[in-house]
Design a protein around this motif. Structure first.
Motif, PDB file in Angstrom:
ATOM      1  N   TYR A  51      40.056   8.435  31.171  1.00  0.00           N
ATOM      2  CA  TYR A  51      38.766   8.457  31.521  1.00  0.00           C
ATOM      3  C   TYR A  51      38.470   8.924  32.939  1.00  0.00           C
ATOM      4  O   TYR A  51      37.566   9.547  33.342  1.00  0.00           O
ATOM      5  N   ASP A  52      39.709   8.771  33.930  1.00  0.00           N
ATOM      6  CA  ASP A  52      39.625   9.234  35.291  1.00  0.00           C
ATOM      7  C   ASP A  52      39.454  10.879  35.421  1.00  0.00           C
ATOM      8  O   ASP A  52      38.685  11.321  36.157  1.00  0.00           O
ATOM      9  N   GLU A  55      35.897  11.508  34.491  1.00  0.00           N
ATOM     10  CA  GLU A  55      35.007  11.351  35.561  1.00  0.00           C
ATOM     11  C   GLU A  55      34.995  12.612  36.421  1.00  0.00           C
ATOM     12  O   GLU A  55      33.988  12.834  36.920  1.00  0.00           O
ATOM     13  N   LEU A  58      33.166  15.489  34.983  1.00  0.00           N
ATOM     14  CA  LEU A  58      31.737  15.416  34.898  1.00  0.00           C
ATOM     15  C   LEU A  58      31.275  15.674  36.348  1.00  0.00           C
ATOM     16  O   LEU A  58      30.184  16.290  36.594  1.00  0.00           O
ATOM     17  N   LYS A  59      31.901  15.154  37.391  1.00  0.00           N
ATOM     18  CA  LYS A  59      31.582  15.241  38.800  1.00  0.00           C
ATOM     19  C   LYS A  59      31.529  16.678  39.194  1.00  0.00           C
ATOM     20  O   LYS A  59      30.469  17.598  39.859  1.00  0.00           O
ATOM     21  N   ARG A  65      28.195  11.977  39.225  1.00  0.00           N
ATOM     22  CA  ARG A  65      29.376  11.164  39.381  1.00  0.00           C
ATOM     23  C   ARG A  65      28.833   9.854  38.605  1.00  0.00           C
ATOM     24  O   ARG A  65      27.775   9.120  38.693  1.00  0.00           O
ATOM     25  N   ILE A  66      29.677   9.732  37.336  1.00  0.00           N
ATOM     26  CA  ILE A  66      29.483   8.791  36.398  1.00  0.00           C
ATOM     27  C   ILE A  66      30.663   7.607  36.493  1.00  0.00           C
ATOM     28  O   ILE A  66      31.910   8.207  36.054  1.00  0.00           O
ATOM     29  N   ASP A  67      30.422   6.510  36.680  1.00  0.00           N
ATOM     30  CA  ASP A  67      31.594   5.576  36.118  1.00  0.00           C
ATOM     31  C   ASP A  67      31.548   5.185  34.753  1.00  0.00           C
ATOM     32  O   ASP A  67      30.470   4.486  34.132  1.00  0.00           O
ATOM     33  N   VAL A  68      32.349   5.889  33.885  1.00  0.00           N
ATOM     34  CA  VAL A  68      32.147   5.793  32.633  1.00  0.00           C
ATOM     35  C   VAL A  68      32.725   4.455  31.977  1.00  0.00           C
ATOM     36  O   VAL A  68      32.245   3.970  30.804  1.00  0.00           O
ATOM     37  N   PRO A  71      28.811   2.375  33.563  1.00  0.00           N
ATOM     38  CA  PRO A  71      27.691   3.458  33.974  1.00  0.00           C
ATOM     39  C   PRO A  71      26.482   2.491  34.208  1.00  0.00           C
ATOM     40  O   PRO A  71      26.259   1.512  33.735  1.00  0.00           O
ATOM     41  N   ALA A  77      24.822   8.559  31.062  1.00  0.00           N
ATOM     42  CA  ALA A  77      26.195   8.717  30.909  1.00  0.00           C
ATOM     43  C   ALA A  77      26.733   9.650  29.636  1.00  0.00           C
ATOM     44  O   ALA A  77      27.222  10.720  29.468  1.00  0.00           O
TER      45      ALA A  77
END
Length: 169
Positions: A51-52, A55, A58-59, A65-68, A71, A77
């Motif tokens: 997931y990191d 992220e 995606l950035k 900037r999405i905290d999956v 979110p 997201a």
């Protein structure tokens, strides 16, 4: 006895050094499972990405900037992840491009499981997959694919910069 003590110290130093190198150089890998479901006449896909890493991609690629994990806006997201995957993961079945439909994602441990499908597929003789997930962000990225059509299972590993894998059934 003195020599044994020296050898022990050298061995400890080597182990610490090797362990620190292993942690300093993480591996970059995604795993995609592609299964043909003849009853539903569709291809079902799951892509597993750390997931990191997702992220970061995606950035960098989607300017989001999405905290999956948590979110702020789940719909946004999903939309961004869907677009990212469809930009970087494509398929042709029997030499014809297929539209991938995004179902959603879930986080299990440190992995984002992203789910897609493509319908109206009656049979698969040839499958071509373009998979460049995370390639723009990690030059040592490897993308492993497991494909199942009927009782036949095949796997392939794409190492950056190789993007395309073909399967015949």
């Amino acid at each position: 006895m003195k020599n044994l003590k020296y050898n022990w110290k050298v061995l400890c130093f080597v182990l610490i050094f090797v362990t620190s190198i292993a942690f300093a150089h993480p591996f970059y890998v995604s795993i995609s499972s592609i299964t043909f479901n003849p009853q539903k006449k569709q291809v079902e896909i799951s892509c597993r990405l750390f997931y990191d890493d997702l992220e970061l991609a995606l950035k960098n690629q989607m300017n989001q900037r999405i905290d999956v994990i948590n979110p702020k806006n789940k719909q946004q997201a999903d939309s961004t992840i869907s677009q990212y995957i469809r930009n970087n993961f494509r398929m042709k079945v029997n030499s014809k491009p297929v539209e991938l439909r995004y179902l959603g994602y879930e986080i299990i441990d440190d992995v984002a499981w992203c789910y897609l499908y493509s319908d109206q597929i009656s049979s698969i003789n040839q499958l071509e997959v373009t998979n460049q997930l995370l390639y723009q962000d990690f030059k040592r990225q490897s993308n492993i694919m497991h494909v199942q059509v009927g009782k036949t299972k095949k796997s392939y590993k794409l190492d950056h910069p190789k993007r395309v894998a073909s399967f015949s059934f």
